[in-house]
Design a protein around this motif. Structure first.
Motif, PDB file in Angstrom:
ATOM      1  N   MET A 104       0.848  -1.188   0.000  1.00  0.00           N
ATOM      2  CA  MET A 104       0.000   0.000   0.000  1.00  0.00           C
ATOM      3  C   MET A 104       0.886   1.241   0.000  1.00  0.00           C
ATOM      4  SD  MET A 104      -3.310  -0.801   0.300  1.00  0.00           S
ATOM      5  CE  MET A 104      -4.393  -2.131   0.823  1.00  0.00           C
ATOM      6  N   SER A 105       0.410   2.287  -0.659  1.00  0.00           N
ATOM      7  CA  SER A 105       1.199   3.522  -0.721  1.00  0.00           C
ATOM      8  C   SER A 105       1.182   4.271   0.600  1.00  0.00           C
ATOM      9  CB  SER A 105       0.663   4.429  -1.833  1.00  0.00           C
ATOM     10  OG  SER A 105       0.781   3.799  -3.089  1.00  0.00           O
ATOM     11  N   ARG A 106       0.002   4.338   1.222  1.00  0.00           N
ATOM     12  CA  ARG A 106      -0.127   5.113   2.454  1.00  0.00           C
ATOM     13  C   ARG A 106      -1.184   4.462   3.355  1.00  0.00           C
ATOM     14  NH1 ARG A 106       0.607   9.839   5.206  1.00  0.00           N
ATOM     15  NH2 ARG A 106      -1.215  10.979   5.965  1.00  0.00           N
ATOM     16  N   VAL A 107      -0.864   4.275   4.620  1.00  0.00           N
ATOM     17  CA  VAL A 107      -1.794   3.632   5.546  1.00  0.00           C
ATOM     18  C   VAL A 107      -1.941   4.468   6.812  1.00  0.00           C
ATOM     19  CG1 VAL A 107      -1.207   1.343   4.671  1.00  0.00           C
ATOM     20  CG2 VAL A 107      -0.041   2.217   6.716  1.00  0.00           C
ATOM     21  N   GLY A 108      -3.078   4.305   7.463  1.00  0.00           N
ATOM     22  CA  GLY A 108      -3.346   4.956   8.736  1.00  0.00           C
ATOM     23  C   GLY A 108      -3.501   3.909   9.821  1.00  0.00           C
ATOM     24  N   LEU A 109      -2.779   4.083  10.912  1.00  0.00           N
ATOM     25  CA  LEU A 109      -2.813   3.134  12.022  1.00  0.00           C
ATOM     26  C   LEU A 109      -3.536   3.786  13.194  1.00  0.00           C
ATOM     27  CD1 LEU A 109       0.962   2.067  11.911  1.00  0.00           C
ATOM     28  CD2 LEU A 109      -0.937   1.269  10.472  1.00  0.00           C
ATOM     29  N   TYR A 110      -4.467   3.034  13.793  1.00  0.00           N
ATOM     30  CA  TYR A 110      -5.175   3.565  14.950  1.00  0.00           C
ATOM     31  C   TYR A 110      -4.742   2.826  16.204  1.00  0.00           C
ATOM     32  CZ  TYR A 110      -8.558   5.282  18.222  1.00  0.00           C
ATOM     33  OH  TYR A 110      -9.109   5.871  19.322  1.00  0.00           O
ATOM     34  N   VAL A 111      -4.390   3.582  17.244  1.00  0.00           N
ATOM     35  CA  VAL A 111      -3.950   3.010  18.517  1.00  0.00           C
ATOM     36  C   VAL A 111      -4.827   3.561  19.632  1.00  0.00           C
ATOM     37  CG1 VAL A 111      -2.065   2.901  20.188  1.00  0.00           C
ATOM     38  CG2 VAL A 111      -1.573   2.712  17.734  1.00  0.00           C
ATOM     39  N   PRO A 112      -5.594   2.703  20.315  1.00  0.00           N
ATOM     40  CA  PRO A 112      -6.462   3.186  21.398  1.00  0.00           C
ATOM     41  C   PRO A 112      -5.639   3.748  22.556  1.00  0.00           C
ATOM     42  CG  PRO A 112      -7.012   0.930  20.742  1.00  0.00           C
ATOM     43  CD  PRO A 112      -5.698   1.260  20.114  1.00  0.00           C
ATOM     44  N   GLY A 113      -6.251   4.659  23.276  1.00  0.00           N
ATOM     45  CA  GLY A 113      -5.555   5.231  24.424  1.00  0.00           C
ATOM     46  C   GLY A 113      -6.506   5.765  25.468  1.00  0.00           C
ATOM     47  N   GLY A 114      -7.736   5.219  25.498  1.00  0.00           N
ATOM     48  CA  GLY A 114      -8.733   5.713  26.431  1.00  0.00           C
ATOM     49  C   GLY A 114      -8.518   5.201  27.837  1.00  0.00           C
ATOM     50  N   LEU A 115      -9.108   4.034  28.150  1.00  0.00           N
ATOM     51  CA  LEU A 115      -8.959   3.477  29.487  1.00  0.00           C
ATOM     52  C   LEU A 115      -7.553   2.963  29.741  1.00  0.00           C
ATOM     53  CD1 LEU A 115     -12.344   1.537  29.799  1.00  0.00           C
ATOM     54  CD2 LEU A 115     -11.705   3.686  30.907  1.00  0.00           C
ATOM     55  N   ALA A 116      -6.848   2.586  28.683  1.00  0.00           N
ATOM     56  CA  ALA A 116      -5.480   2.083  28.838  1.00  0.00           C
ATOM     57  C   ALA A 116      -4.659   2.533  27.635  1.00  0.00           C
ATOM     58  CB  ALA A 116      -5.479   0.551  28.931  1.00  0.00           C
ATOM     59  N   PRO A 117      -3.427   2.987  27.860  1.00  0.00           N
ATOM     60  CA  PRO A 117      -2.562   3.379  26.740  1.00  0.00           C
ATOM     61  C   PRO A 117      -1.975   2.133  26.071  1.00  0.00           C
ATOM     62  CG  PRO A 117      -1.400   3.676  28.807  1.00  0.00           C
ATOM     63  CD  PRO A 117      -2.785   3.214  29.170  1.00  0.00           C
ATOM     64  N   LEU A 118      -2.570   1.708  24.973  1.00  0.00           N
ATOM     65  CA  LEU A 118      -2.187   0.427  24.372  1.00  0.00           C
ATOM     66  C   LEU A 118      -0.929   0.570  23.520  1.00  0.00           C
ATOM     67  CD1 LEU A 118      -5.569  -1.303  23.518  1.00  0.00           C
ATOM     68  CD2 LEU A 118      -4.233  -1.349  25.611  1.00  0.00           C
ATOM     69  N   VAL A 119       0.191   0.718  24.206  1.00  0.00           N
ATOM     70  CA  VAL A 119       1.471   0.857  23.514  1.00  0.00           C
ATOM     71  C   VAL A 119       1.761  -0.355  22.639  1.00  0.00           C
ATOM     72  CG1 VAL A 119       2.740  -0.057  25.503  1.00  0.00           C
ATOM     73  CG2 VAL A 119       3.921   1.369  23.834  1.00  0.00           C
ATOM     74  N   SER A 120       1.299  -1.522  23.067  1.00  0.00           N
ATOM     75  CA  SER A 120       1.534  -2.733  22.271  1.00  0.00           C
ATOM     76  C   SER A 120       0.872  -2.643  20.908  1.00  0.00           C
ATOM     77  CB  SER A 120       1.031  -3.968  23.022  1.00  0.00           C
ATOM     78  OG  SER A 120      -0.336  -3.812  23.385  1.00  0.00           O
ATOM     79  N   SER A 121      -0.225  -1.876  20.801  1.00  0.00           N
ATOM     80  CA  SER A 121      -0.891  -1.743  19.507  1.00  0.00           C
ATOM     81  C   SER A 121      -0.073  -0.917  18.526  1.00  0.00           C
ATOM     82  CB  SER A 121      -2.284  -1.120  19.683  1.00  0.00           C
ATOM     83  OG  SER A 121      -3.166  -2.038  20.290  1.00  0.00           O
ATOM     84  N   VAL A 122       0.819  -0.070  19.027  1.00  0.00           N
ATOM     85  CA  VAL A 122       1.754   0.621  18.124  1.00  0.00           C
ATOM     86  C   VAL A 122       2.618  -0.418  17.417  1.00  0.00           C
ATOM     87  CG1 VAL A 122       3.615   2.308  17.950  1.00  0.00           C
ATOM     88  CG2 VAL A 122       1.803   2.635  19.655  1.00  0.00           C
ATOM     89  N   VAL A 123       3.113  -1.376  18.174  1.00  0.00           N
ATOM     90  CA  VAL A 123       3.949  -2.440  17.619  1.00  0.00           C
ATOM     91  C   VAL A 123       3.151  -3.283  16.636  1.00  0.00           C
ATOM     92  CG1 VAL A 123       5.304  -4.498  18.169  1.00  0.00           C
ATOM     93  CG2 VAL A 123       5.369  -2.507  19.701  1.00  0.00           C
ATOM     94  N   MET A 124       1.971  -3.719  17.053  1.00  0.00           N
ATOM     95  CA  MET A 124       1.183  -4.655  16.256  1.00  0.00           C
ATOM     96  C   MET A 124       0.735  -4.064  14.927  1.00  0.00           C
ATOM     97  SD  MET A 124       1.169  -7.412  18.036  1.00  0.00           S
ATOM     98  CE  MET A 124       1.713  -7.826  19.702  1.00  0.00           C
ATOM     99  N   ASN A 125       0.474  -2.761  14.900  1.00  0.00           N
ATOM    100  CA  ASN A 125       0.098  -2.096  13.652  1.00  0.00           C
ATOM    101  C   ASN A 125       1.304  -1.787  12.773  1.00  0.00           C
ATOM    102  OD1 ASN A 125      -2.896  -1.080  13.334  1.00  0.00           O
ATOM    103  ND2 ASN A 125      -2.452  -0.876  15.510  1.00  0.00           N
ATOM    104  N   THR A 126       2.372  -1.320  13.413  1.00  0.00           N
ATOM    105  CA  THR A 126       3.483  -0.758  12.647  1.00  0.00           C
ATOM    106  C   THR A 126       4.382  -1.810  12.019  1.00  0.00           C
ATOM    107  OG1 THR A 126       3.507   1.179  14.107  1.00  0.00           O
ATOM    108  CG2 THR A 126       5.479   0.776  12.787  1.00  0.00           C
ATOM    109  N   VAL A 127       4.740  -2.846  12.764  1.00  0.00           N
ATOM    110  CA  VAL A 127       5.726  -3.811  12.266  1.00  0.00           C
ATOM    111  C   VAL A 127       5.280  -4.472  10.963  1.00  0.00           C
ATOM    112  CG1 VAL A 127       6.928  -5.975  12.762  1.00  0.00           C
ATOM    113  CG2 VAL A 127       6.804  -4.183  14.508  1.00  0.00           C
TER     114      VAL A 127
END
Length: 443
Positions: free
Chosen positions: A121-144
């Motif tokens: 894909m040329s360009r993608v958008g990654l969403y990482v939740p951060g409401g009740l808990a800062p889901l830092v692991s979702s940065v990894v899971m989306n980005t890698v």
């Protein structure tokens, strides 16, 4: 005896009852989300900021997070957390690289080739939740997987936090810097998904639209992804988390209870389901929940989740029935804690991810198993897959025929075009091969 924290659903003699589900589903949430997404399309960044102020209680001075904040966040990151992130990144990268498909060229006849080209894909958008808990692991899971796929442009959105002056949580920003993600937006919820999908260039903003939006979120994030599908590609509807555990008398009740609690910790709307034919195990798990929940840091959130209609201990006739119910439920996370758990896991068709045996808890997959935790929820695992490299690439067929190869198959093309009453399709071949045109063909 005090009342159980979780209800029982007995399917042993009546399996026509509905399986546990949350009362608010994506279809109902669409009524709320659709006008919001349209407003973001029409008003751009101002609308995103307005909704952020309304839902997150803070209005950032800028949606785009300045690079200096990313650098500062990584510099201040706890070394133990950085080490854990690096292990998580390394393990996921190994599985992503193994999943990456290669371009394949097939020779279907002499002089005739079809190439299946793998294109990121040329360009993608990654969403990482951060409401009740800062889901830092979702940065990894989306980005890698996006990086392994070779995506050239990556934008990441995550909610602003009043506690941090309108910036996202610093641990999330640190993970972005660690992974080299520089385009980060302080935007959360359905409005962030709409911002990524529509972009804001048409309304005077700076956000370029993306081709794909991935990542988990609450029910409104999942609804936004459904509403915007077509405007943008999505990975799956990854809404409030859920766990199902298929277990028998060999399972450790303390393990099962701990795993149900682990997912209930995410969200009051999270679903925790035990599927078992053992009344003894059911009773033991109820006792363990009563013992473990009060000790949990987020016991109020957990109690709400376990008591909700989306959670239950489901009693079934036998293991075969348990597999049938698990497949019908199509859990985001499915644990198998039975005798010969690998054999039982092999029988499962519908699940986002399967965790086999008593020493493979879902929380391992959330962080460092090497698998991806962005998974389909609410029964969508019957038709959708978890996030992987494949979500970030396209397959493009490149077809090459010589004149001789076209002549060899051309009469078949003409025959099929005639069968479909599309004679000009055949004429496009005949013009090249010199074959006589049929009645009605242009020459």
């Amino acid at each position: 005896m005090s009342p159980s924290l979780i209800r029982r659903l007995d399917l042993r003699h009546d399996d026509t009852q509905d399986l546990p589900r949350a009362p608010l589903d994506v279809a109902r949430a669409l009524d709320v989300v659709a006008p919001l997404c349209d407003d973001v399309r029409d008003r751009g960044e101002v609308a995103v900021l307005d909704y952020g102020e309304r839902f997150d209680g803070v209005r950032p001075t800028s949606l785009r997070v300045a690079r200096e904040h990313l650098v500062d966040a990584l510099a201040g990151l706890d070394p133990a957390i950085r080490a854990a992130l690096e292990v998580s990144i390394a393990r996921l990268r190994v599985t992503c690289e193994a999943e990456l498909e290669s371009t394949v060229v097939t020779t279907v006849a002499e002089g005739a080739t079809v190439e299946r080209r793998i294109v990121p894909m040329s360009r993608v958008g990654l969403y990482v939740p951060g409401g009740l808990a800062p889901l830092v692991s979702s940065v990894v899971m989306n980005t890698v997987p996006a990086q392994v796929a070779g995506v050239g442009s990556i934008a990441l959105a995550t909610p602003p936090q009043a506690e941090f002056g309108g910036l996202p949580h610093p641990t999330i920003l640190a993970a972005c810097e660690l992974l080299g993600i520089e385009e980060v937006y302080a935007a959360g919820g359905a409005q962030a998904v709409a911002m990524l999908a529509h972009g804001t260039l048409a309304t005077g903003g700076d956000v370029r639209p993306v081709d794909l939006v991935t990542g988990p979120g609450n029910i409104y994030v999942a609804a936004a992804k459904r509403h915007l599908r077509g405007t943008v590609a999505i990975d799956s509807e990854a809404g409030p988390t859920e766990i199902a555990v298929v277990a028998d008398d060999t399972a450790d009740a303390a393990f099962v209870a701990a795993d149900l609690i682990s997912q209930s910790e995410h969200d009051p709307n999270a679903a925790s389901v035990l599927i078992t034919a053992s009344e003894d195990l059911a009773a033991a798990v109820e006792s363990e929940l009563a013992r473990q929940v009060p000790r949990a840091r987020h016991h109020e959130r957990i109690t709400t989740s376990l008591a909700g209609p989306q959670s239950a201990i489901v009693l079934v006739r036998d293991l075969d029935h348990a597999v049938e119910v698990a497949d019908a439920y199509a859990a985001e996370h499915l644990e198998i804690q039975t005798a010969d758990s690998a054999a039982v896991a092999a029988r499962i068709t519908n699940a986002g991810a399967i965790f086999v045996g008593g020493f493979t808890p879902v929380s391992l997959g959330d962080y460092a198993a090497g698998s991806n935790h962005v998974l389909p929820t609410a029964g969508c695992a019957c038709h959708s897959s978890g996030l992987s490299v494949r979500a970030f690439v396209k397959n493009v067929h490149v077809v090459t025929y010589t004149e001789a190869a076209l002549r060899e198959v051309g009469h078949h093309v003409v025959a099929l075009a005639e069968a479909e009453d599309l004679p000009s399709h055949g004429a496009a071949v005949s013009a090249r091969t010199g074959a006589p045109a049929r009645a009605g063909e242009s020459t």
